[in-house]
Motif scaffolding. Structure first.
Motif: not given
Length: 114
Positions: A10-35
């Motif tokens: 409802h709020r967002m898609s994992e990724a979007v593809i348009y005209n053979d271009t990929i749009y994506y945002t990644s966040v870390p899964e290891n939230l207790d790790a350093d930068a």
């Protein structure tokens, strides 16, 4: 041209593809790790999504890195430099940002060719 939404919710898609271009945002899964480890993890998540969509990191055109603490810039760059595809570095900018999850040290948004 059609728009393909990957794992839409409802709020967002994992990724979007348009005209053979990929749009994506990644966040870390290891939230207790350093930068550095969070950056490496977020980049690995990007690798997995690009593979799933028939692309790879050598086809990334643009990357925006949202970094919470500017003191983590060298650590973030170490992870990025170890990961980026030699000879295929995208346009990149880094923005200091307050991210909504207080455990996130980084969030990475990319645009890639398919």
């Amino acid at each position: 041209m059609s728009i393909t939404r990957i794992d839409p919710e409802h709020r967002m898609s994992e990724a979007v593809i348009y005209n053979d271009t990929i749009y994506y945002t990644s966040v870390p899964e290891n939230l207790d790790a350093d930068a550095e480890a969070q950056t490496a993890n977020a980049l690995a998540v990007i690798d997995a999504m690009l593979t799933r969509l028939g692309s790879d990191k050598s086809k990334i055109l643009d990357a925006t890195l949202f970094l919470v603490d500017k003191a983590d810039f060298p650590a973030m760059n170490r992870a990025w430099d170890a990961w980026v595809s030699p000879g295929h570095a995208p346009v990149r900018c880094t923005v200091q940002a307050g991210l909504l999850n207080p455990k996130y040290k980084i969030e990475i948004k990319i645009i890639a060719a398919r």
